[in-house]
Write a protein that holds these residues in place. Sequence first.
Motif, PDB file in Angstrom:
ATOM      1  N   THR A 168     -57.511  29.073  32.923  1.00 20.41           N
ATOM      2  CA  THR A 168     -58.432  28.720  34.001  1.00 20.41           C
ATOM      3  C   THR A 168     -57.646  28.021  35.110  1.00 20.41           C
ATOM      4  OG1 THR A 168     -59.007  26.509  33.179  1.00 20.41           O
ATOM      5  CG2 THR A 168     -60.321  28.365  32.359  1.00 20.41           C
ATOM      6  N   ASP A 169     -58.224  28.015  36.307  1.00 18.80           N
ATOM      7  CA  ASP A 169     -57.633  27.232  37.381  1.00 18.80           C
ATOM      8  C   ASP A 169     -58.088  25.785  37.251  1.00 18.80           C
ATOM      9  OD1 ASP A 169     -60.241  27.053  38.381  1.00 18.80           O
ATOM     10  OD2 ASP A 169     -59.847  28.257  40.169  1.00 18.80           O
ATOM     11  N   TYR A 170     -57.830  24.952  38.248  1.00 20.34           N
ATOM     12  CA  TYR A 170     -58.148  23.529  38.160  1.00 20.34           C
ATOM     13  C   TYR A 170     -59.605  23.221  38.491  1.00 20.34           C
ATOM     14  CZ  TYR A 170     -53.521  21.902  36.945  1.00 20.34           C
ATOM     15  OH  TYR A 170     -52.353  21.630  36.268  1.00 20.34           O
ATOM     16  N   ALA A 171     -60.410  24.284  38.683  1.00 23.06           N
ATOM     17  CA  ALA A 171     -61.854  24.109  38.789  1.00 23.06           C
ATOM     18  C   ALA A 171     -62.564  24.748  37.605  1.00 23.06           C
ATOM     19  CB  ALA A 171     -62.371  24.723  40.093  1.00 23.06           C
ATOM     20  N   GLY A 172     -61.780  25.172  36.605  1.00 25.76           N
ATOM     21  CA  GLY A 172     -62.362  25.755  35.404  1.00 25.76           C
ATOM     22  C   GLY A 172     -62.713  27.226  35.519  1.00 25.76           C
ATOM     23  N   ILE A 173     -62.252  27.886  36.590  1.00 26.26           N
ATOM     24  CA  ILE A 173     -62.532  29.314  36.778  1.00 26.26           C
ATOM     25  C   ILE A 173     -61.465  30.129  36.055  1.00 26.26           C
ATOM     26  CG2 ILE A 173     -62.792  31.154  38.473  1.00 26.26           C
ATOM     27  CD1 ILE A 173     -65.011  29.036  38.543  1.00 26.26           C
ATOM     28  N   PRO A 174     -61.845  31.137  35.257  1.00 28.93           N
ATOM     29  CA  PRO A 174     -60.844  31.941  34.554  1.00 28.93           C
ATOM     30  C   PRO A 174     -59.846  32.585  35.516  1.00 28.93           C
ATOM     31  CG  PRO A 174     -63.035  32.360  33.670  1.00 28.93           C
ATOM     32  CD  PRO A 174     -63.233  31.532  34.893  1.00 28.93           C
TER      33      PRO A 174
END
Length: 359
Positions: free
Chosen positions: A76-82
């Motif tokens: 995931t990125d740092y916003a929790g998006i895969p």
Amino acid sequence: MTTGRATVLVETNKLETWNVEIADPEYGGALVRVVLGGVCGSDVHIKTGEAGIMPFPIILGHEGVGRIEKLGGLDTDYAGIPVKVGDLVCWSPIAACHRCHSCTVLEETPCENSQYFEHAEKPNWGSYADYAWLPRGLAFFKLPDGADPLAVAALGCALPTVLRGFERCGPVRMGETVVVQGAGPVGLSAVVLAAQAGAREVIVIDGVDRRLEVAKSLGATATVSLRDSLKERRRQIYELTGPAGPSLVVEAAGFLPAFPEGVDLAGIHSRYVVMGLWGAIGTQPISPRDLVTKNLTIVGASFPKPKHYHGAMQLAAQLQDKVPLASLISHRFAIEDAHLALDAVHKGEVIKAVIDPEL
């Protein structure tokens, strides 16, 4: 060993193109292939030494959009998006420590241990390069599906900076009268945000007609030329705002004399947010009485937080079909021509310049 090109500032006013080793990402980090590296006015101040002496040698570039090459144990990125290899991302360029008073108590950037640059021979996140190595803790975000990388890159770090500035001084309110000093990327970002917020007047001051035309395309309601005298500029602005004057003045000029003019232009019970003078070291005289009699609030803003980069990315994606953001990128330069890019920005010849590693 994989290598890539990078623009290295080896000393004040001396740039070289190096072939640097490309390392695998550490856990929590990522390796990205740079798609666009934004050229910022701050880079000019860094190159010339106006912003102080840097920890040479450094790879220039703190604005970037890139495509993931490798991930350091993340999904995931740092916003929790895969995220996965091949996804487009942008990143916040400050490596905060997450273990100091500013990070954990104040929740502010920069922190006491922030790292802005790494030695050019070490893994590096400078964006005037083929690759950017994003360390653990340096936040990166996946571009929304359908987002145009040009639109996201067009306002670079300027849009996050203005989001931080408006957070500090208070958001633009419906019906406000706003004056923007300067129509570079920071000023144009302020125009976009003020227009989208429903400001009644968005008045832009600049000395380049082309920039003023661009400001109008982004939502400015009126423009004022620096070719006019201080007195005439003030007259034109107050004719538009009425005798109470502007309720918000945005300094985005990066030119020291803009500061006393901004204080003078500010209306009663107004706000003045200073964002463009990060690299212009020096002083200017103002009358403290003006601050008192106007009930004037002055705030400074720099070093956006990761959330401001995320918000700017999302806003650019939302507006890309309504506002001509991508067209703001007026010039592209190869990595080897970074010196030409910086000269063009310094001379005011561009709206927005980028380093394009494909050139």
